[in-house]
Write a protein that holds these residues in place. Structure first.
Motif, PDB file in Angstrom:
ATOM      1  N   VAL A  59     -74.656 -48.827 -19.480  1.00  0.00           N
ATOM      2  CA  VAL A  59     -73.784 -47.867 -20.148  1.00  0.00           C
ATOM      3  C   VAL A  59     -72.427 -48.468 -20.502  1.00  0.00           C
ATOM      4  O   VAL A  59     -71.969 -49.426 -19.877  1.00  0.00           O
ATOM      5  CB  VAL A  59     -73.572 -46.590 -19.290  1.00  0.00           C
ATOM      6  CG1 VAL A  59     -74.870 -45.850 -19.097  1.00  0.00           C
ATOM      7  CG2 VAL A  59     -72.935 -46.913 -17.947  1.00  0.00           C
ATOM      8  N   GLY A  60     -71.809 -47.873 -21.512  1.00  0.00           N
ATOM      9  CA  GLY A  60     -70.442 -48.188 -21.889  1.00  0.00           C
ATOM     10  C   GLY A  60     -69.746 -46.900 -22.246  1.00  0.00           C
ATOM     11  O   GLY A  60     -70.391 -45.881 -22.516  1.00  0.00           O
ATOM     12  N   ILE A  61     -68.405 -46.919 -22.247  1.00  0.00           N
ATOM     13  CA  ILE A  61     -67.614 -45.735 -22.592  1.00  0.00           C
ATOM     14  C   ILE A  61     -66.717 -46.075 -23.779  1.00  0.00           C
ATOM     15  O   ILE A  61     -66.084 -47.138 -23.797  1.00  0.00           O
ATOM     16  CB  ILE A  61     -66.703 -45.289 -21.416  1.00  0.00           C
ATOM     17  CG1 ILE A  61     -67.511 -44.986 -20.167  1.00  0.00           C
ATOM     18  CG2 ILE A  61     -65.861 -44.072 -21.807  1.00  0.00           C
ATOM     19  CD1 ILE A  61     -66.663 -44.878 -18.912  1.00  0.00           C
ATOM     20  N   VAL A  62     -66.664 -45.157 -24.722  1.00  0.00           N
ATOM     21  CA  VAL A  62     -65.689 -45.259 -25.812  1.00  0.00           C
ATOM     22  C   VAL A  62     -64.777 -44.037 -25.719  1.00  0.00           C
ATOM     23  O   VAL A  62     -65.256 -42.901 -25.732  1.00  0.00           O
ATOM     24  CB  VAL A  62     -66.375 -45.277 -27.198  1.00  0.00           C
ATOM     25  CG1 VAL A  62     -65.315 -45.422 -28.301  1.00  0.00           C
ATOM     26  CG2 VAL A  62     -67.402 -46.397 -27.284  1.00  0.00           C
ATOM     27  N   SER A  63     -63.471 -44.301 -25.587  1.00  0.00           N
ATOM     28  CA  SER A  63     -62.509 -43.196 -25.592  1.00  0.00           C
ATOM     29  C   SER A  63     -61.605 -43.357 -26.813  1.00  0.00           C
ATOM     30  O   SER A  63     -61.288 -44.477 -27.210  1.00  0.00           O
ATOM     31  CB  SER A  63     -61.667 -43.203 -24.322  1.00  0.00           C
ATOM     32  OG  SER A  63     -60.696 -42.173 -24.376  1.00  0.00           O
ATOM     33  N   PHE A  64     -61.217 -42.232 -27.380  1.00  0.00           N
ATOM     34  CA  PHE A  64     -60.351 -42.270 -28.559  1.00  0.00           C
ATOM     35  C   PHE A  64     -58.878 -42.214 -28.165  1.00  0.00           C
ATOM     36  O   PHE A  64     -58.015 -42.097 -29.015  1.00  0.00           O
ATOM     37  CB  PHE A  64     -60.732 -41.123 -29.512  1.00  0.00           C
ATOM     38  CG  PHE A  64     -62.036 -41.387 -30.230  1.00  0.00           C
ATOM     39  CD1 PHE A  64     -62.059 -41.670 -31.581  1.00  0.00           C
ATOM     40  CD2 PHE A  64     -63.246 -41.392 -29.544  1.00  0.00           C
ATOM     41  CE1 PHE A  64     -63.257 -41.936 -32.236  1.00  0.00           C
ATOM     42  CE2 PHE A  64     -64.439 -41.655 -30.184  1.00  0.00           C
ATOM     43  CZ  PHE A  64     -64.458 -41.926 -31.542  1.00  0.00           C
ATOM     44  N   ALA A  65     -58.625 -42.274 -26.853  1.00  0.00           N
ATOM     45  CA  ALA A  65     -57.252 -42.346 -26.339  1.00  0.00           C
ATOM     46  C   ALA A  65     -57.311 -43.018 -24.975  1.00  0.00           C
ATOM     47  O   ALA A  65     -58.335 -42.969 -24.291  1.00  0.00           O
ATOM     48  CB  ALA A  65     -56.648 -40.953 -26.214  1.00  0.00           C
ATOM     49  N   ASN A  66     -56.191 -43.627 -24.587  1.00  0.00           N
ATOM     50  CA  ASN A  66     -56.148 -44.335 -23.300  1.00  0.00           C
ATOM     51  C   ASN A  66     -55.722 -43.362 -22.206  1.00  0.00           C
ATOM     52  O   ASN A  66     -54.643 -43.460 -21.636  1.00  0.00           O
ATOM     53  CB  ASN A  66     -55.176 -45.515 -23.420  1.00  0.00           C
ATOM     54  CG  ASN A  66     -55.313 -46.478 -22.259  1.00  0.00           C
ATOM     55  OD1 ASN A  66     -56.173 -46.311 -21.403  1.00  0.00           O
ATOM     56  ND2 ASN A  66     -54.465 -47.474 -22.213  1.00  0.00           N
ATOM     57  N   GLY A  67     -56.597 -42.377 -21.898  1.00  0.00           N
ATOM     58  CA  GLY A  67     -56.249 -41.292 -20.982  1.00  0.00           C
ATOM     59  C   GLY A  67     -56.344 -41.660 -19.514  1.00  0.00           C
ATOM     60  O   GLY A  67     -56.967 -42.652 -19.137  1.00  0.00           O
TER      61      GLY A  67
END
Length: 371
Positions: free
Chosen positions: A38-46
């Motif tokens: 798995v990998g994670i993509v976030s649209f902000a550095n939360g």
């Protein structure tokens, strides 16, 4: 063995402590590494990114642009789409798991590369207004599987033309719900709330969807000095919130309103401080806070805003017939007077079913059906 592993790229918008993003955290903390890469993509550095398992690679897709990215955007190169295209080439996923409807760019790029998509809907129809009609249609039509977090969410998806719709009730990590009566009493004293007062806790972002603007109307209708309303949650910086805060500050009702803001360390101590929990949402698919409140044994009064009608059973509280302040206050009075009997053990038993173990098991069953 590795050949049969599924590669999933998870997408999340902000990586903050919203209900939908907490659900993703719970899934990724439990995910079986022998079965999934798995990998994670976030649209902000939360802030939530720090809580995800450290061995899961995290990619940031920019949505708020730097000066150079803004220039490139005006020259016709969208930095968000560019980042997603790069990921499509470098992370060869069996499918993309998009944990919200609010990032339609994922569908645009998935279509270009022929990548399968699962979309997890934590939204109900009022929120669809934030999407364009073509974007919403693309999500519903292109997704291999549409997961709804309550039956009412699933019904909306089918109404929108969704074909393969699966139900996965939202769940919580019940081990995190700590009951500290001493701290709760201390917080009551800090707010100068008498020990014999009846406190109704409300929790959530101060948004129109959450019904924050109705708080002064509820106080005016209750108009009882023994009743206190305490709202816990992050403040949104908009005109309606400012207007409502002014109304709360100038509240002439005998019922006092306390706006305590966003709480992290004391969050459960505030929830536990209440004698009851009030859900004023106009629409809410399956709010995690109602599970948390029930796990703390609190009776619930709510508008029929969505998933709460599927959750609250006899002895747990009252869901009103309509979105009516008068009906809500009548229900509050009925619980405060003891006319409507509630049983905290019943609430705790019901809430304890919506735990990570059960939720993850149901999630796996849905994923295994997706080829």
């Amino acid at each position: 063995m590795n050949q049969s592993k599924k590669r999933i790229l998870f997408f999340t918008p902000y990586a903050t402590r919203t209900g939908s993003e907490m659900m993703l955290l719970y899934i990724l903390k439990k995910i079986d590494r022998s079965r999934f890469d798995v990998g994670i993509v976030s649209f902000a550095n939360g802030e939530l990114l720090a809580d995800f398992p450290q061995d899961i690679p995290v990619h940031i897709a920019p949505r708020t642009f730097s000066t150079i990215e803004k220039i490139s955007f005006h020259l016709g190169i969208n930095p968000t789409l560019r980042a997603l295209r790069k990921l499509a080439k470098s992370f060869h996923a069996d499918f993309w798991y998009v944990n919200t409807t609010m990032i339609p760019e994922t569908i645009v790029v998935a279509k270009e590369f022929g990548i399968k998509v699962i979309t997890h809907f934590h939204e109900m129809p009022l929120t669809y207004a934030y999407l364009s009609a073509p974007d919403f249609k693309s999500i519903v039509d292109y997704s291999e599987l549409l997961i709804g977090c309550s039956q009412t969410t699933c019904d909306s998806l089918r109404d929108a033309g969704g074909k393969n719709v699966g139900l996965l009730y939202s769940f919580i990590d019940s081990a995190l719900v700590k009951k500290d009566d001493a701290r709760s009493s201390e917080l009551r004293r800090k707010l100068q709330i008498p020990a014999d007062a009846f406190v109704w806790i409300l929790s959530g972002m101060t948004s129109e969807r959450k019904g924050f603007d109705m708080l002064p109307d509820i106080a005016a209708e209750v108009n009882d000095p023994r009743v206190h309303l305490v709202w816990v949650g992050a403040t949104i910086d908009d005109g309606l919130v400012y207007y409502t805060e002014q109304r709360c500050a100038n509240n002439t009702s005998a019922t006092r309103i306390h706006l305590v803001g966003k709480q992290k360390e004391d969050y459960y101590a505030y929830l536990n401080m209440g004698n009851g929990f009030l859900l004023t949402s106009r629409q809410d698919p399956f709010p995690l806070v109602m599970i948390e409140a029930a796990l703390l044994g609190k009776p619930i009064v709510a508008f029929p805003s969505g998933g709460v009608s599927e959750f609250v059973q006899d002895g747990m509280g009252i869901v009103t017939d309509d979105l009516s302040v008068k009906q809500m206050v009548a229900a509050m009075r009925s619980i405060m007077s003891g006319e409507t009997k509630t049983d905290s053990a019943r609430s705790i038993e019901r809430a304890s079913r919506f735990n990570v173990e059960n939720g993850y098991k149901e999630w796996i069953e849905l994923i295994d059906k997706t080829r």
